[in-house]
Design an enzyme around this catalytic site. Structure first.
Site, PDB file in Angstrom:
ATOM      1  N   SER A 280       0.811  -1.227   0.000  1.00  0.00           N
ATOM      2  CA  SER A 280       0.000   0.000   0.000  1.00  0.00           C
ATOM      3  C   SER A 280       0.839   1.270   0.000  1.00  0.00           C
ATOM      4  CB  SER A 280      -0.924   0.018   1.218  1.00  0.00           C
ATOM      5  OG  SER A 280      -1.886  -0.986   1.110  1.00  0.00           O
TER       6      SER A 280
ATOM      7  N   GLU B  14      -9.806   6.708   2.967  1.00  0.00           N
ATOM      8  CA  GLU B  14      -9.383   5.318   2.817  1.00  0.00           C
ATOM      9  C   GLU B  14     -10.247   4.354   3.616  1.00  0.00           C
ATOM     10  OE1 GLU B  14      -5.944   3.955   4.922  1.00  0.00           O
ATOM     11  OE2 GLU B  14      -5.666   2.234   3.610  1.00  0.00           O
TER      12      GLU B  14
HETATM   13 ZN   LIG Z   1      -2.350  -4.866   2.743  1.00  0.00          ZN
END
Ligand SMILES: [Zn+2]
Ligand SMILES: *[C@@H]1O[C@H](CO)[C@@H](O)[C@H](O)[C@H]1NC(C)=O
Ligand SMILES: *[C@@H]1O[C@H](CO)[C@@H](O)[C@H](O)[C@H]1NC(C)=O
Ligand SMILES: *[C@@H]1O[C@H](CO)[C@@H](O)[C@H](O)[C@H]1NC(C)=O
Length: 518
Positions: free
Chosen positions: A101, A326
């Protein structure tokens, strides 16, 4: 043929052809409605005053499909699935086919591909190389920074620690995503500043108007936990005596800025209209999953609750805003191999998207929904229409054991559901029977093919859905870091601030010129 014969013949003919036609009609209506919608789509060539980017962490296309079926069956369309423009993003990083990420958020918000595990720096910085990350040229200016430079407001909302991999690249530059606080930095990285300190001490972090999420144990030294909000021993635990929430307050006081620090749902909902800077830390660690959070006023807010207050504050800037939201627990649940929890988190983010749609105007607000990478979730063949997405398909004709609609490619110990049995000198591989377990439970772990420490990310493309000014820039298979450039172009930020002359639509002229006289 007598009269009866003719009647029976006509009846039979009608039953076959009439029903066939009704059935075809259903599908044709569905398609014609879609065609009609497609023909209405017009490019919006205006400038994006506001930009909201939703990142469903680990929300690959299979997760989206499963969430849609979970919410309303196969024909259901979620809010963002009605957006007029859709593309795909290639998520590989500078050094790996399958990213994490940190590097994928660096691509989305920093505009270049970088190395796995690094955050807010370019690919000249290798993971853990502190001195390379100090090189000014290697440090990326994020979309949040570009928006601030353009006089807009900027903010972030996450269900993770606010110092985690996806929000991190909006304000920090680090050779490792693990450097969230001083305690997890190696001795050879002493010249580098941890990510939490960059958030409250450095630009652009200290100028972000909205920061909402978890991570108190990273921000405040020796934080104490409660049974409902424990300290995690495997994530960063600050011990250097600093209280960065206090540093945040002092900074805003010194600069005479109107700010508020909040720590639960009640305080978040009571934030009044004149607050310019909002810092909300609702958990020591990541925030709780939607299904298990305390939904009372003393508990943790939902992603929708946070998004609502964020937009309310950011919207006050007449120059517009940039907001990143997010849904991080989608990824967390997938890592644990718990598909239902992951999909329930995606559904929670979908509701926040609908809220953002309601609170903004398509004419001047670019809303993007995408993901940073996929997970190895699969939708197996061939469950019946209308069956539960978390249910059982049928018995395998090979081992006579049922299998579930959802499964994973890789998984932790709980997902590796095979054993070996020796009977009468014959050795057989046995598969655990899912029909003897509650596959509808949020805790249920679907089977995975390959045992790892946990379920890993996947390397497939992710979808990007867009509406609003220049949403049509997302239209085919794109590089992930293209998103930064397309958003900057749409909002005329940074390198694209003079890219084209602003188009003013007739609607806007009407609103601004005529309304005052009406
Ligand atoms: Zn992850
Ligand atoms: C936090 O804990 C560490 C280690 O136990 C200790 O050395 C330090 O003094 C403590 N800091 C504060 C602010 O209490
Ligand atoms: C958005 O607006 C629609 C139509 O007014 C309404 O039905 C829906 O409940 C709203 N959704 C949210 C999440 O605010
Ligand atoms: C498979 O699951 C169904 C229910 O979904 C159950 O009726 C059936 O007995 C199961 N078969 C086996 C072999 O366990």
């Amino acid at each position: 043929m007598n009269l009866w014969g003719v009647l029976v013949f006509v009846a039979v003919l009608c039953v076959t052809t009439c029903s066939l036609q009704t059935d075809q009609r259903h599908w044709k209506d569905l398609a014609e409605k879609e065609l009609h919608e497609a023909l209405q789509v017009k490019w919006n060539l205006g400038t994006a005053k506001n930009v909201i980017v939703f990142v469903g962490d680990g929300m690959g296309p299979n997760t989206v499909t499963a969430t849609r079926i979970y919410q309303g069956g196969e024909t259901h369309r979620m809010s963002f699935e009605k957006f007029p423009h859709v593309g795909l993003l290639k998520t590989y990083s500078a050094d790996k086919m399958v990213p994490d990420s940190a590097c994928s958020a660096t691509a989305l918000f920093g505009g270049v591909k970088s190395n796995y595990g690094t955050l807010g720096v370019d690919a000249t910085v290798r993971r853990n190389d502190c001195s390379a990350s100090l090189n000014k040229e290697a440090r990326l200016n994020s979309l949040a920074a570009l928006a601030l430079n353009a006089g807009k407001s900027s903010g972030l909302v996450t269900t993770m620690r606010v110092t985690h991999a996806t929000p991190g690249p909006l304000y920090a530059h680090a050779a490792s995503r693990s450097w969230e606080c001083e305690a997890s930095m190696p001795s050879n990285a002493k010249q580098c500043k941890d990510i939490a300190r960059q958030l409250v001490e450095d630009w652009p972090g200290r100028d972000l108007h909205v920061v909402l999420g978890g991570g108190r144990q990273v921000l405040v030294s020796n934080s104490t936990g409660t049974p409902d909000d424990p300290i995690s021993s495997w994530s960063c635990y600050r011990q250097d005596g600093r209280d960065l929430i206090d540093v945040y307050k002092k900074d805003k006081e010194t600069r005479g800025l109107r700010y508020k620090v909040v720590s639960n749902t009640r305080e978040l909902e009571n934030v009044d209209d004149n607050v310019e800077y909002l810092f909300g830390i609702f958990a020591n660690e990541h925030m709780k999953y939607e299904f298990e959070r305390n939904k009372g006023p003393e508990g943790q807010p939902s992603i929708s609750d946070m998004t609502k207050v964020a937009i309310k504050i950011l919207k006050k800037n007449p120059n517009g805003f940039f907001l990143m939201v997010e849904g991080g627990n989608i990824d967390m649940a997938h890592h644990r191999g718990r598909a239902k929890t992951a999909i329930d988190e995606a559904a929670a983010m979908e509701r926040a998207v609908q809220l953002a749609i309601n609170m903004t105007d398509e004419e001047d607000t670019l809303i993007i929904v995408t993901s940073d990478h996929t997970h190895t979730l699969t939708i197996n063949g061939y469950p019946e229409r209308g069956s539960s997405i978390f249910g059982i398909v049928r018995e395998s004709p090979f081992d006579q054991v049922n299998y579930t609609t959802l499964s994973y490619g890789t998984g932790g110990p709980g997902s590796f559901q095979y054993s070996v049995e020796t009977k009468d000198g014959e050795t057989r591989v046995m598969r655990r029977d899912p029909s003897k377990e509650d596959t509808e439970s949020f805790m249920y772990e679907q089977i995975a093919a390959i045992p790892l420490d946990e379920n890993s990310h996947g390397g497939g493309d992710v979808a990007i859905y867009a509406r609003g000014p220049h949403a049509h820039l997302f239209h085919n298979v794109h590089e992930q870091h293209y998103v930064y450039h397309a958003v900057a172009y749409a909002a005329k930020l940074g390198p694209y601030s003079n890219a084209y002359s602003t188009q003013i639509s007739l609607g806007v002229i009407f609103m601004t010129v005529l309304i005052p006289f009406l």
